[in-house]
Design a protein around this motif. Structure first.
Motif, short mmCIF file in Angstrom:
data_model
loop_
_atom_site.label_atom_id
_atom_site.label_comp_id
_atom_site.label_asym_id
_atom_site.label_seq_id
_atom_site.Cartn_x
_atom_site.Cartn_y
_atom_site.Cartn_z
N GLY A 174 0.80 -1.23 0.00
CA GLY A 174 0.00 0.00 0.00
C GLY A 174 0.83 1.27 0.00
N SER A 175 2.06 1.18 0.50
CA SER A 175 2.89 2.39 0.56
C SER A 175 3.86 2.47 -0.62
CB SER A 175 3.67 2.39 1.88
OG SER A 175 4.36 1.17 2.08
N LYS A 176 3.73 1.58 -1.59
CA LYS A 176 4.65 1.57 -2.74
C LYS A 176 3.98 2.21 -3.96
CE LYS A 176 7.11 -2.53 -1.09
NZ LYS A 176 6.53 -2.51 0.26
N SER A 177 4.81 2.65 -4.91
CA SER A 177 4.28 3.30 -6.10
C SER A 177 3.58 2.26 -6.98
CB SER A 177 5.40 3.97 -6.88
OG SER A 177 6.24 2.99 -7.44
N PRO A 178 2.62 2.72 -7.80
CA PRO A 178 1.91 1.77 -8.68
C PRO A 178 2.86 0.98 -9.58
CG PRO A 178 0.74 3.86 -8.61
CD PRO A 178 2.03 4.07 -7.86
N SER A 179 3.96 1.59 -10.05
CA SER A 179 4.85 0.85 -10.94
C SER A 179 5.57 -0.26 -10.18
CB SER A 179 5.85 1.79 -11.62
OG SER A 179 6.73 2.34 -10.66
N THR A 180 5.92 -0.01 -8.93
CA THR A 180 6.54 -1.05 -8.11
C THR A 180 5.54 -2.17 -7.81
OG1 THR A 180 8.04 0.54 -7.11
CG2 THR A 180 7.70 -1.52 -5.91
N VAL A 181 4.31 -1.78 -7.48
CA VAL A 181 3.27 -2.78 -7.21
C VAL A 181 3.05 -3.66 -8.44
CG1 VAL A 181 0.83 -3.13 -6.66
CG2 VAL A 181 2.14 -1.38 -5.45
N LEU A 182 3.07 -3.05 -9.62
CA LEU A 182 2.89 -3.82 -10.85
C LEU A 182 4.06 -4.78 -11.06
CD1 LEU A 182 1.56 -4.52 -13.52
CD2 LEU A 182 2.58 -2.48 -14.53
N ARG A 183 5.28 -4.30 -10.84
CA ARG A 183 6.46 -5.13 -11.03
C ARG A 183 6.44 -6.33 -10.07
NH1 ARG A 183 11.60 -4.05 -8.91
NH2 ARG A 183 10.87 -2.01 -8.24
N TYR A 184 6.17 -6.08 -8.81
CA TYR A 184 6.09 -7.17 -7.83
C TYR A 184 4.97 -8.14 -8.20
CZ TYR A 184 9.15 -4.53 -4.61
OH TYR A 184 10.19 -3.87 -4.02
N SER A 185 3.84 -7.59 -8.63
CA SER A 185 2.69 -8.45 -8.95
C SER A 185 3.02 -9.37 -10.12
CB SER A 185 1.47 -7.58 -9.28
OG SER A 185 1.11 -6.79 -8.16
N LEU A 186 3.73 -8.84 -11.11
CA LEU A 186 4.13 -9.67 -12.25
C LEU A 186 5.08 -10.78 -11.79
CD1 LEU A 186 4.62 -7.02 -15.08
CD2 LEU A 186 3.22 -9.09 -15.26
N GLN A 187 5.99 -10.44 -10.89
CA GLN A 187 6.91 -11.46 -10.36
C GLN A 187 6.13 -12.55 -9.62
OE1 GLN A 187 9.46 -9.02 -7.96
NE2 GLN A 187 10.74 -8.36 -9.69
N ASN A 188 5.19 -12.14 -8.81
CA ASN A 188 4.38 -13.10 -8.06
C ASN A 188 3.58 -13.99 -9.01
OD1 ASN A 188 5.29 -11.85 -5.74
ND2 ASN A 188 3.47 -10.57 -5.51
N ALA A 189 2.98 -13.36 -10.04
CA ALA A 189 2.16 -14.10 -11.00
C ALA A 189 3.03 -15.12 -11.74
CB ALA A 189 1.51 -13.12 -11.98
N ARG A 190 4.26 -14.73 -12.10
CA ARG A 190 5.12 -15.66 -12.86
C ARG A 190 5.52 -16.85 -11.99
NH1 ARG A 190 7.71 -10.74 -15.14
NH2 ARG A 190 6.46 -10.33 -16.99
N PHE A 191 5.74 -16.58 -10.70
CA PHE A 191 6.05 -17.70 -9.79
C PHE A 191 4.90 -18.72 -9.80
CE2 PHE A 191 5.46 -19.71 -5.67
CZ PHE A 191 6.69 -20.29 -5.43
N LEU A 192 3.68 -18.20 -9.74
CA LEU A 192 2.53 -19.11 -9.71
C LEU A 192 2.31 -19.79 -11.07
CD1 LEU A 192 0.19 -16.84 -7.54
CD2 LEU A 192 1.21 -19.03 -6.83
#
Lengths: 272, 272
Positions: free
Chosen positions: B46-64
């Motif tokens: 919640g305290s991170k920028s949208p671009s960071t949230v997107l980057r992390y989310s893509l990493q999480n999605a690729r792991f799954l």
């Protein structure tokens, strides 16, 4: 005429909590100019890796150095634990951390040799206070309890009444159950001074005695005075100014004055 | 024999809260295999920028995705708001977000057309539920109140008794004061299902009526069922398994079962 003592004290925190340190500094040293930086865009640091905390802390320190400070104060535990030695080595001004001053006052205050520490989950997990206490006085016994509800209570302004009282009864009850004869408690989080009157009362109600609460923000202010005095860099008298910077301005106008204990004045948002 | 329906549903969250979504999925779809990833090392988003949230989310999605999932569920609001359209475009499996299912159930449930939303500060500030509600039914009126104490109360396991009750009275009191005739409240945070019985009671005590609480975790589970059924990808029956991964294992054994509602089993720590 302006001399070296007229340069400001720089204070940084990951958020707004460090304003309690500013408040203590302004009480203790009303002549000192202060520049505060709250890295509210990247708060909290507690969930970040030590290398990231160090990198952010160096960036924050450089921002303050560019404003000509004579002394740096790291107003919160996470960066003190992760970055203090490196900042001391890298910066041309003295650096004061958040843990040692409170630990030193607690060791000086205790008569039973049994000290309680309350803080965030990260602070308690890091054992930074336990290590600092043991380094100062190896025979001291310490117990620590994490109090995750205190930060949101302080930020919401719920500092008196039944809800915070019951929360405090539970956390301090755990602390006194963990170690007998605690006579001194370190408030190991910058948010906790807002709860100090309540905690004082609850500690009394639980033990039937007056327990000494060591406000780490006040301890940092007194340590800063000692540090500046030793170098002949104190700005005596009154008339100290305060400049505040944040990296994200959300909620600062609402929450900031609660922590500072006075109107906040204009706050500039900056990129670090 | 193993077919496409036997592949797992992948669920990610920034922390442990998304385990309430897993709990709802396991109730609604007991035959489905589930792989959960909690990015506890980088919580909160919640305290991170949208671009960071997107980057992390893509990493999480690729792991799954590397674990062969047939469906991705983003179990929390921050990543749903910042990353859902991009993930839908970038991934070879359908993606379900955290906001739309709860908003749809609330719009279907309300008779007065007045809906309350409770969530974290970030969720309320983002107006994501207001937008989703307005998109579904422009004449709906909505009020939202941030409830910063609910997350630590849920994580501490303080879900009944006087403290959480008084906290709930205050927050829901604000909500009902902000908009008259609210008959439906969306629990817009994955932590809140733990407080649902309490919130139900408090909402009744404040209004004298039964207020419909929409559990967004349950809504996501029902939406997942509909999505899988539409594609003929449902795994019916029982016997679904659960694999859990976190990026930092601190506290997961203590807090996880509270959110999952059953023993957690072994949790593997991974680097993303």
């Amino acid at each position: 005429m302006s001399g070296p003592a007229d340069r400001a004290i720089g204070v940084f925190d990951s958020g707004v909590g460090g304003l309690t340190v500013v408040r203590a500094l302004r009480r203790e040293l009303p002549g000192e100019h202060i520049v505060y930086l709250g890295d509210t865009a990247r708060v909290p640091y507690g969930s970040k890796s030590p290398s990231t905390v160090l990198r952010y802390s160096l960036q924050n320190a450089r921002f303050l150095l560019a404003r000509g400070i004579k002394q740096l104060v790291i107003a919160f535990n996470t960066a003190s634990a992760a970055a203090l030695p490196d900042l001391e080595g890298a910066l041309p001004v003295p650096v004061l951390g958040a843990v040692a001053p409170g630990a030193a006052e607690a060791v000086a205050a205790t008569r039973t040799g049994r000290i309680g520490v309350i803080g965030t989950l990260g602070t308690v997990r890091s054992s930074s206070y336990r290590r600092a206490l043991a380094a100062l006085r190896p025979d001291v016994q310490a117990a620590a309890v994490a109090c995750p509800l205190f930060v949101p209570l302080a930020e919401e302004g719920w500092t008196e009444g039944d809800v915070p009282r019951q929360v405090a009864l539970r956390y301090l009850g755990e602390l006194f159950a963990a170690l007998e004869d605690i006579d001194t408690i370190v408030l190991g989080c910058t948010h906790y001074p807002l709860l100090q009157p309540l905690l004082q009362q609850v500690a009394h109600d639980l033990t039937g005695r007056t327990v000494r609460l060591v406000d780490s923000a006040g301890a940092m202010a007194r340590a800063t005075r000692a540090e500046l005095a030793a170098r002949g860099a104190l700005r005596e008298g009154t008339g100290g100014t305060l400049e505040c910077f944040v990296t994200d301005a959300a909620r600062i106008d609402e929450v900031g004055p609660r922590f500072l204990g006075e109107p906040l004045g204009p706050v500039a948002q900056v990129d670090i």
